[in-house]
Design a protein around this motif. Structure first.
Motif, PDB file in Angstrom:
ATOM      1  N   MET A 128      46.105  46.924  38.841  1.00 32.29           N
ATOM      2  CA  MET A 128      47.156  46.496  39.764  1.00 32.29           C
ATOM      3  C   MET A 128      48.513  46.411  39.074  1.00 32.29           C
ATOM      4  N   CYS A 129      48.569  46.760  37.798  1.00 31.42           N
ATOM      5  CA  CYS A 129      49.819  46.613  37.043  1.00 31.42           C
ATOM      6  C   CYS A 129      50.942  47.464  37.634  1.00 31.42           C
ATOM      7  N   SER A 130      50.587  48.633  38.248  1.00 27.94           N
ATOM      8  CA  SER A 130      51.638  49.534  38.717  1.00 27.94           C
ATOM      9  C   SER A 130      52.490  48.888  39.807  1.00 27.94           C
ATOM     10  N   THR A 131      51.920  47.946  40.579  1.00 27.75           N
ATOM     11  CA  THR A 131      52.704  47.311  41.640  1.00 27.75           C
ATOM     12  C   THR A 131      53.066  45.863  41.308  1.00 27.75           C
ATOM     13  N   CYS A 132      52.752  45.425  40.097  1.00 28.75           N
ATOM     14  CA  CYS A 132      52.960  44.015  39.738  1.00 28.75           C
ATOM     15  C   CYS A 132      54.455  43.665  39.679  1.00 28.75           C
ATOM     16  N   PRO A 133      54.850  42.505  40.202  1.00 31.79           N
ATOM     17  CA  PRO A 133      56.268  42.130  40.146  1.00 31.79           C
ATOM     18  C   PRO A 133      56.787  41.946  38.716  1.00 31.79           C
ATOM     19  N   LEU A 134      55.868  41.769  37.751  1.00 34.95           N
ATOM     20  CA  LEU A 134      56.309  41.574  36.364  1.00 34.95           C
ATOM     21  C   LEU A 134      56.280  42.880  35.567  1.00 34.95           C
ATOM     22  N   ASN A 135      55.926  43.973  36.244  1.00 33.56           N
ATOM     23  CA  ASN A 135      55.685  45.243  35.547  1.00 33.56           C
ATOM     24  C   ASN A 135      56.906  45.738  34.774  1.00 33.56           C
ATOM     25  N   ASN A 136      58.083  45.645  35.411  1.00 31.42           N
ATOM     26  CA  ASN A 136      59.290  46.191  34.779  1.00 31.42           C
ATOM     27  C   ASN A 136      59.679  45.446  33.504  1.00 31.42           C
ATOM     28  N   HIS A 137      59.138  44.249  33.365  1.00 36.56           N
ATOM     29  CA  HIS A 137      59.554  43.419  32.235  1.00 36.56           C
ATOM     30  C   HIS A 137      58.529  43.389  31.116  1.00 36.56           C
ATOM     31  N   ALA A 138      57.475  44.233  31.255  1.00 41.48           N
ATOM     32  CA  ALA A 138      56.437  44.240  30.221  1.00 41.48           C
ATOM     33  C   ALA A 138      56.842  45.199  29.118  1.00 41.48           C
ATOM     34  N   LYS A 139      57.065  44.658  27.944  1.00 34.51           N
ATOM     35  CA  LYS A 139      57.383  45.521  26.797  1.00 34.51           C
ATOM     36  C   LYS A 139      56.359  45.208  25.720  1.00 34.51           C
ATOM     37  N   PHE A 140      55.402  46.111  25.583  1.00 38.88           N
ATOM     38  CA  PHE A 140      54.289  45.799  24.696  1.00 38.88           C
ATOM     39  C   PHE A 140      54.536  46.297  23.288  1.00 38.88           C
ATOM     40  N   ASP A 141      54.162  45.446  22.371  1.00 35.71           N
ATOM     41  CA  ASP A 141      54.208  45.809  20.965  1.00 35.71           C
ATOM     42  C   ASP A 141      52.802  45.564  20.417  1.00 35.71           C
ATOM     43  N   PHE A 142      51.959  46.622  20.490  1.00 36.22           N
ATOM     44  CA  PHE A 142      50.548  46.440  20.147  1.00 36.22           C
ATOM     45  C   PHE A 142      50.347  46.254  18.645  1.00 36.22           C
ATOM     46  N   PRO A 143      49.302  45.549  18.178  1.00 32.59           N
ATOM     47  CA  PRO A 143      48.346  44.811  19.007  1.00 32.59           C
ATOM     48  C   PRO A 143      48.910  43.461  19.450  1.00 32.59           C
TER      49      PRO A 143
ATOM     50  N   LEU B   5      50.286  32.387  37.993  1.00 33.25           N
ATOM     51  CA  LEU B   5      49.004  32.364  37.264  1.00 33.25           C
ATOM     52  C   LEU B   5      48.526  33.798  37.013  1.00 33.25           C
ATOM     53  N   PRO B   6      47.812  34.045  35.910  1.00 29.83           N
ATOM     54  CA  PRO B   6      47.364  35.411  35.632  1.00 29.83           C
ATOM     55  C   PRO B   6      46.253  35.865  36.571  1.00 29.83           C
ATOM     56  N   CYS B   7      46.041  37.188  36.642  1.00 29.25           N
ATOM     57  CA  CYS B   7      45.000  37.750  37.520  1.00 29.25           C
ATOM     58  C   CYS B   7      43.624  37.378  36.973  1.00 29.25           C
ATOM     59  N   GLU B   8      42.699  37.025  37.912  1.00 28.58           N
ATOM     60  CA  GLU B   8      41.337  36.660  37.506  1.00 28.58           C
ATOM     61  C   GLU B   8      40.363  37.798  37.723  1.00 28.58           C
ATOM     62  N   GLY B   9      40.834  38.853  38.351  1.00 26.41           N
ATOM     63  CA  GLY B   9      39.950  39.990  38.616  1.00 26.41           C
ATOM     64  C   GLY B   9      39.028  39.783  39.787  1.00 26.41           C
ATOM     65  N   CYS B  10      39.382  38.880  40.727  1.00 23.75           N
ATOM     66  CA  CYS B  10      38.427  38.549  41.796  1.00 23.75           C
ATOM     67  C   CYS B  10      38.270  39.677  42.812  1.00 23.75           C
ATOM     68  N   LEU B  11      39.210  40.617  42.873  1.00 25.06           N
ATOM     69  CA  LEU B  11      39.103  41.693  43.873  1.00 25.06           C
ATOM     70  C   LEU B  11      38.165  42.814  43.410  1.00 25.06           C
ATOM     71  N   GLY B  12      37.775  42.784  42.165  1.00 24.64           N
ATOM     72  CA  GLY B  12      36.818  43.788  41.689  1.00 24.64           C
ATOM     73  C   GLY B  12      37.463  44.811  40.790  1.00 24.64           C
ATOM     74  N   THR B  13      36.599  45.674  40.274  1.00 20.87           N
ATOM     75  CA  THR B  13      37.046  46.606  39.243  1.00 20.87           C
ATOM     76  C   THR B  13      37.851  47.782  39.812  1.00 20.87           C
ATOM     77  N   ALA B  14      38.816  48.291  39.009  1.00 25.45           N
ATOM     78  CA  ALA B  14      39.674  49.387  39.462  1.00 25.45           C
ATOM     79  C   ALA B  14      38.905  50.706  39.490  1.00 25.45           C
ATOM     80  N   SER B  15      38.083  50.928  38.497  1.00 25.35           N
ATOM     81  CA  SER B  15      37.205  52.108  38.535  1.00 25.35           C
ATOM     82  C   SER B  15      35.831  51.650  38.060  1.00 25.35           C
TER      83      SER B  15
ATOM     84  N   ARG C  81      41.379  46.089  40.762  1.00 26.79           N
ATOM     85  CA  ARG C  81      41.809  46.851  41.926  1.00 26.79           C
ATOM     86  C   ARG C  81      43.058  46.220  42.555  1.00 26.79           C
ATOM     87  N   ASP C  82      43.940  47.052  43.045  1.00 27.54           N
ATOM     88  CA  ASP C  82      45.157  46.565  43.700  1.00 27.54           C
ATOM     89  C   ASP C  82      44.845  46.240  45.171  1.00 27.54           C
TER      90      ASP C  82
END
Lengths: 434, 113
Positions: free
Chosen positions: B1-16, B64-74, B52-53
């Protein structure tokens, strides 16, 4: 030889079976049986404390707010904190929305067709289409009230079912003017709808005497007692044999009076009395006696003593409780502290190894007890659910009723009529098979 | 669901990324209007990447963060989750916490949760 007759119990919350045991062509026992066991008390062992409210919400699709808030209260007890007054008000509003929805659904879809048959008013309602067409105005009002309950829950809980916002330490919702006005608008419409439904109940049934088979034979009432009056959120527990003899105790001392083994079915009450325990709207009415609203006393005065000691009075009390909750919610929405900005309480350090949260769910007392081990991980969970408490009295009453019916009628008629009594108790099988 | 998340534009990842918590502390809960950083950036485990979105980001909108209650994306929730967790540096506490994979049920593998 023992014969076992099984009938699927229809129009109750969840899926259960009515089992009738026949010995030498005589009924010797009848019971409501749950075919599922979901093991929430085991699932929760080992989970992190702050995850628990979201998980227990999934126990039931009707009592979701009660389960979540009871869990939050138990965790707050462990951390030794009290949520802000504003959070408590919002939790109460959430509980009211849930109660309105739950009670209206039970009254209209499950009990109302039975009441019409029991009092010989209409015997033709056998499917939802007939029920909706029986009194279209009543149907519209009921559907509107269910919608009001759902909308309040959606606004305050963040979701219609399984609320997101109640967390240990408070409730994440800052109501703005617009949302408070919309809640008030909904509630004021709700007063009109519930008024007409109560008047319809009085018109239809108050002239009759309820059937004696549904009489409650001196049960022991169990509920939450608050000295301030009718309250479902705070208070001490009370076990009341009659108006003169009762025991008040704090929830933390519950094990002196009742307990359970999470690996076995049922709750054990340590009582010398042979009478069974009853919790729910009737117990709340008997314990509180007075709702503190004149119009409610006026409505109740339409029913005599025979009604008040009868199981079918539960249906009327459900309407009365909905009326009370709507009236109180209107008062709550107008309090200034709802508009104040308060921060959530911090969960700093664990103070106790035992946490108990108790409140009155729509069907009776609901209690969550979590125990932490030395590593501060949940190692024992006990969930005390209202339907579990009511099961012994339910099974006793349906056995007596079925025995009496079988003397004159055939087994199909016994199956059908016994189910009416089960529905009158309003069991929540999802909660009970947690 | 990250593609439609309201916080998506502000995620700048520096792995790990370092993940320390499953649930934010009460003083860390902010509405998306006030707080514009992804939960994963803040060290809080959000199951958005494997979920899943379609829920309109109800939990994320409440802070609050996503708990995954809607089920798996694939297919294969656990496999997806292991893939995503391999990108993170989990704290010692979370590495042993099997309930990440079995939030609404109980693990039957390996005894205790």
């Amino acid at each position: 030889m023992i014969d076992k007759v099984v009938a699927a119990c229809t129009r109750v919350e969840g899926s259960g079976n009515l089992i009738i045991y026949l010995k030498n062509d005589e009924i010797y026992q009848t019971e409501l049986n749950f075919s599922v066991f979901r093991g929430f008390e085991n699932i929760l062992v080992g989970k992190k404390l702050l995850e628990i409210p979201k998980i227990v919400s999934r126990i039931c699709g009707l009592c979701y707010a009660s389960q979540t808030i009871a869990s939050c209260k138990a965790i707050e007890d462990i951390y030794g904190i009290e949520p802000s007054y504003k959070s408590i008000l919002l939790r109460r509003l959430l509980l009211s929305g849930e109660l309105i929805k739950s009670h209206m659904m039970h009254y209209f879809f499950q009990s109302f067709p039975d009441l019409l048959k029991i009092f010989n008013i209409n015997h033709t309602i056998n499917d939802p289409y007939n029920l909706i067409n029986y009194n279209p105005q009543l149907t519209t009002n009921v559907f509107n009230l269910i919608k009001i309950g759902s909308e309040i829950n959606k606004l305050i809980g963040g979701r219609m079912l399984h609320p997101i916002t109640p967390i240990p330490g408070g409730l994440i919702f800052n109501p703005n003017r617009k949302s408070l006005i919309s809640i008030e608008k909904y509630l004021k419409k709700g007063i009109y709808y519930i008024d007409t439904i109560i008047e319809n109940f009085i018109d239809l049934f108050s002239a009759f005497d309820p059937p004696t088979e549904f009489n409650l034979s001196n049960p022991i009432f169990f509920g939450l007692k608050n000295n301030m009056g009718f309250d479902r959120y705070e208070g001490d527990l009370r076990i009341e044999q009659n108006e003169a003899t009762y025991d008040d105790f704090q929830a933390k001392n519950y094990s002196k009076y009742f307990d359970k083994n999470p690996n076995l079915y049922g709750i054990t009450f340590k009582s010398n009395s042979k009478n069974n325990i009853l919790t729910g709207p009737i117990a709340r009415y008997k314990i509180t006696q007075n709702y503190g609203i004149d119009k409610i006393s006026e409505y109740i005065s339409n029913f005599g003593k025979k009604w008040k000691s009868n199981l079918l009075f539960l249906n009327f009390l459900q309407l009365i409780e909905s009326y009370y909750e709507i009236q109180k919610s209107v008062e709550m929405v107008n309090t200034t502290s709802l508009k104040s900005k308060t921060k959530l309480e911090h969960l700093n350090s664990i103070k106790k190894s035992n946490g108990i949260g108790v409140l009155e769910a729509p069907r009776g007392v609901l209690m969550h007890h979590y125990h932490l081990n030395k590593a501060k991980i949940v190692d024992q969970v006990k969930l005390f659910i209202a339907t579990e408490i009511n099961l012994p009295i339910l099974n006793k009453m349906i056995t007596e009723y079925a025995k009496k019916l079988y003397e004159k009628e055939d087994i199909d008629s016994v199956k059908e009529k016994t189910q009416r009594m089960i529905r009158a108790f309003d069991p929540c099988i999802s909660c009970a098979s947690h | 669901m990250c593609s439609t998340c309201p916080l998506n534009n502000h995620a700048k990842f520096d792995f790990p990324l370092t993940i320390e918590k499953i649930v934010p502390r009460n003083d860390e809960i902010h509405f998306p209007e006030e707080n514009l950083s992804c939960f994963l950036n803040d060290g809080i485990l959000c199951l958005g990447p494997v979920t899943r979105d379609g829920c309109d980001h109800l939990c994320i909108n409440q802070g609050l963060p996503c708990e995954g209650c809607l089920g798996t994306a694939s297919k294969g929730f656990t496999a997806n989750l292991i893939n995503i967790l391999s990108l993170f540096h989990l704290s010692k506490d979370l590495r042993k916490y099997k309930a990440i994979y079995y939030r609404f049920s109980k693990s039957t593998v390996g005894g205790k949760v």
